[in-house]
Design an enzyme around this catalytic site. Structure first.
Site, short mmCIF file in Angstrom:
data_model
loop_
_atom_site.label_atom_id
_atom_site.label_comp_id
_atom_site.label_asym_id
_atom_site.label_seq_id
_atom_site.Cartn_x
_atom_site.Cartn_y
_atom_site.Cartn_z
N GLU A 490 -1.80 -4.50 -5.67
CA GLU A 490 -3.20 -4.75 -6.05
C GLU A 490 -4.08 -3.51 -5.92
OE1 GLU A 490 -3.07 -9.51 -4.95
OE2 GLU A 490 -3.90 -8.10 -3.50
N LYS A 602 0.29 -1.04 -2.24
CA LYS A 602 -0.04 -1.99 -1.18
C LYS A 602 1.20 -2.72 -0.66
CE LYS A 602 -3.19 -5.91 -0.40
NZ LYS A 602 -3.89 -7.02 -1.05
#
Length: 768
Positions: A490, A602
């Protein structure tokens, strides 16, 4: 620095010493639940310091209107709030007229909390000196019953140490509660009745908009030492509160205690006009059993869960405590009793993320529930999505897709999308693929092929239609591309051709078409029903297959790796090891603009694809991709370390695998991401289980057969786990010397260990 105040222990989470800075973190870590309800470990008595009050009921939510600067077509109308429910744990205490409040006491000594995971109870004890110089010992024991899942029990004990004491317990219910994270400060609850009789009281309330009706009830008993006292309470009530106060004179060194039976009856399970009587009935049943007998039942119920779900690690207490904490919290959140429920990312430990269901369930949780429970529990999780298929078709329609294309929501309570960050709502569409992958995973594991003709194929068709329509033909590339997406990473939004998303899309279409043929050949009447219902044509199937065959995958000849997305090599490729530690975690230190331009990942993205479709690639390809992407990964998602641990183990990099395992298993206990006070990371806890079973144990299913490649970290003497495979329980024990298998069942089982076939006969230990 990670926090390290939790004492290492094989079976308990223990905190010693009172520190106001730790209160909110401990409220998360010591949370309790029973699948039907749960609560943070808030103090029962008055506390005027920083605290995050939280009690939650499974399946009860509020549609909080989305708050955005301007409206975008297709935007979800609301964000589903996991609701802070009426508070029933409250027991205020006055001693010789002085309020017991740990924030204002003159001194707090011997403060200790324990969450006993083996037996399923939470206890807190301390000695306090109040401003009026009285010294008291306090012990509170609390659990949420697994047997009577509408009931929780608290035994709250006060012993004066230095003088006789007049003690007033005020046991109360309060529906005047709010959520920490309301978008518009809406009122979520409407209370419409408050009543009391003798030692009982209840509050009837309902959620605004969604109209869930809830009765919050309590029944109190008072004891002096172990003798029941008949003391009539003084009542205090208003439109959202009812308190019953009991005055007890306790000589020095005698113990006055209040036992409180309380909880919720909900219109999900009862007619709303019967809620108060249902509450009265179940609380009476609980109080007649009594505290000790209910606690005994609790211990037995948890013993049954652990018998199947436990993972034993020898020689490493922190690793042992970590895995048991994860298994315990997963079972507190979801037990598979109710197909209407699912596994929220925070479970019953906080409000962040809203919603009850993310793609985490399909990608991470289903393997845990398949192997540690009965296959019906995993089937219930798949059925939950089948029941939401019409809503998934509606969700896709809102974004401009037609003809039965289905887009499953990023976040949901009832099948509608209710996530209100556009780059995730519109773009993190890889979640759709996890739905088909879960069906594939379930069928290969359980052998229950019937699920596909019964329910699964309809879901797969809706998803294949979505990918067919979502892909765009690029004349420049002469390939199909998927534009404007967010992958599992993300920290990149609105990028083109996320490799993982494109690979999933191709696979979903091909898997769907493969099973259309199989169902046509072997389940003709189901096939006919499905084709009539979905109106799927041969022409559409052929067009889908063209999209799959001509899907574009970005690739770097220079690095010999698939690219995470088209522009990945345009970034300034500085590895995490060269990032100043003071800049971590970047999601708390950097602007979003800076994060989006960075190469930092991430969580597993391309590597997520290598995890899910391991058999499609060689070991050498995995190694190349792991060595390219892991150095850019900041692991700031709770879902990140587990996949990397499994892959490091697969590559025989045990030191790295062990480091990742510790990080995933102690993510919350050691607060790696500095956010545990907001609640625990429940769904990623299933990934911790996978790190041991699929990572170190090397469990895979190929051709209806269990394969194992057991490895063991040098820090461990041994570890063992159980797997329920097709209704036979296989017990696996790995030590530094070798691996042994024991089968509980009635049929021989052929397994493959380190590429050699091994025959296991029931109740006969086999060592490899």
């Amino acid at each position: 620095m990670n926090q390290d105040y939790i004492k290492p222990d094989n079976w308990s989470i223990i905190e010693e010493g009172f520190d106001v800075e730790r209160v909110k973190s401990s409220e998360s870590l010591f949370s309790i639940g029973n699948g039907a309800m749960g609560q943070r470990a808030n103090f029962e008595e008055m506390y005027s310091g920083q605290t995050f009050q939280g009690s939650y009921i499974a399946g009860v939510y509020y549609p909080d209107k989305t708050r955005v600067g301007w409206w975008k077509n297709g935007y979800p109308e609301y964000f589903a709030k996991v609701l802070n429910a009426p508070n029933w744990i409250g027991i205020n205490v006055k001693i010789n007229g002085e309020e017991l409040n740990l924030h204002t006491c003159t001194a707090v000594k011997d403060f200790r909390r324990e969450l006993n995971m083996k037996e399923g109870w939470y206890q807190r004890s301390f000695t306090a000196i109040l401003k009026n110089e009285i010294e008291v010992k306090v012990k509170s024991t609390r659990f949420l019953s697994l047997d009577l899942d509408e009931v929780g029990v608290i035994k709250y004990e006060v012993t004066p140490v230095n003088q006789d004491a007049n003690i007033v317990f005020t046991s109360y219910l309060d529906s005047g509660i709010t959520n920490e994270d309301s978008n518009w400060d809406d009122k979520f609850w409407d209370t419409y009745d408050v009543a009391h009789k003798e030692h009982s009281a209840y509050i009837l309330s309902k959620t605004m908009k969604t109209e869930f009706h809830v009765c919050t009830g309590m029944l109190n008993q008072i004891f002096l030492d172990d003798t029941a006292e008949e003391i009539l309470p003084v009542v205090d009530s208003n439109e959202t509160f009812v308190g019953l106060s009991y005055e007890v004179n306790a000589p020095k060194n005698t113990t006055a205690s209040l036992v409180k039976y309380a909880g919720y009856t909900v219109s999900l399970n009862h007619k709303k006009e019967d809620l108060a009587s249902a509450s009265k009935t179940v609380l009476k049943q609980a109080s007649e059993s009594g505290f000790d007998s209910l606690l005994d039942l609790q211990k037995k119920a948890w013993s049954r869960i652990w018998e199947m779900a436990d993972i034993v690690i020898e020689g490493d207490v922190k690793a042992q405590q970590g895995i048991r904490f994860n298994i315990f919290q997963l079972n507190q959140t979801y037990l598979g009793k109710d197909a209407r429920l699912n596994i929220g990312p925070k479970g019953f430990t906080g409000e962040k993320y809203g919603g009850s269901t993310y793609w985490d369930t399909e990608a991470y949780c289903i393997p845990f529930y398949m192997a540690t429970k009965d296959q019906h529990v995993a089937r219930s999780l798949l059925t939950y999505r089948y029941n939401h298929l019409e809503k998934a078709i509606e969700n896709a329609k809102k974004l401009g897709f037609d003809n039965g294309a289905a887009l499953y929501p990023m976040v949901t309570m009832n099948g509608e999308e209710c996530h209100n960050e556009w780059e995730i709502t519109f773009e993190e569409i890889h979640r759709n693929g996890a739905m088909t992958f879960a069906i594939y995973n379930y069928v290969r594991y359980t052998g229950d092929y019937n699920y596909i003709p019964e329910k699964g194929l309809e879901v797969m068709i809706g998803i294949a239609r979505f990918w067919h329509q979502r892909a765009t033909f690029s004349t420049d590339k002469n390939k199909y591309v998927i534009l404007g997406v967010t992958g599992p990473n993300e920290y990149e939004n609105n990028i083109n051709n996320n490799w993982y998303t494109n690979y999933l899309a191709k696979w979903c279409i091909e898997y769907c078409v493969e099973h259309l043929k199989k169902v046509e050949e072997e389940y003709a009447s189901d096939h006919k029903r499905i084709i009539e219902k979905t109106k799927l044509t041969q022409k559409e199937v052929e067009e889908m297959l063209v999209v799959a065959e001509k899907m574009y995958f970005p690739y770097s000849e220079k690095h010999q790796v698939y690219l995470q997305q088209d522009g990945f090599l345009d970034k300034e490729l500085i590895t995490v090891s060269n990032l100043d530690a003071s800049q971590r975690p970047i999601n708390q230190k950097w602007s979003w603009d800076r994060i989006l331009r960075s190469p930092y990942i991430k969580q597993a993205d391309t590597l997520q694809g290598f995890y899910m479709f391991e058999d499609h690639f060689t070991k050498e390809e995995l190694e190349r991709h792991f060595d390219f992407y892991e150095p850019f990964t900041v692991h700031e998602s709770s879902l990140s370390p587990c996949v990397h641990s499994i892959q490091a183990a697969s590559l025989d990099r045990m030191e790295q695998a062990y480091t990742f395992y510790l990080r995933t298993s102690r993510l919350d206990l050691d607060d790696y991401n500095k956010e545990v006070e907001e609640g625990l990371h429940i769904t990623s806890m299933a990934g911790t289980w996978m790190s041991i079973v699929e990572g170190f144990g090397g469990l895979r299913i190929k051709n209806d057969t269990l394969f194992f490649t057991p490895r063991i970290p040098k820090e461990w003497k041994g570890y063992s786990f159980n797997v329920n495979f097709r209704n036979q329980i296989l017990k696996v024990n790995v030590s530094q010397e070798g691996t042994s298998f024991n089968l509980e069942g009635d049929q021989e089982l052929l397994i493959v260990v380190d590429n050699k076939e091994v025959k296991i006969t029931p109740n006969h230990l086999v060592t490899v």
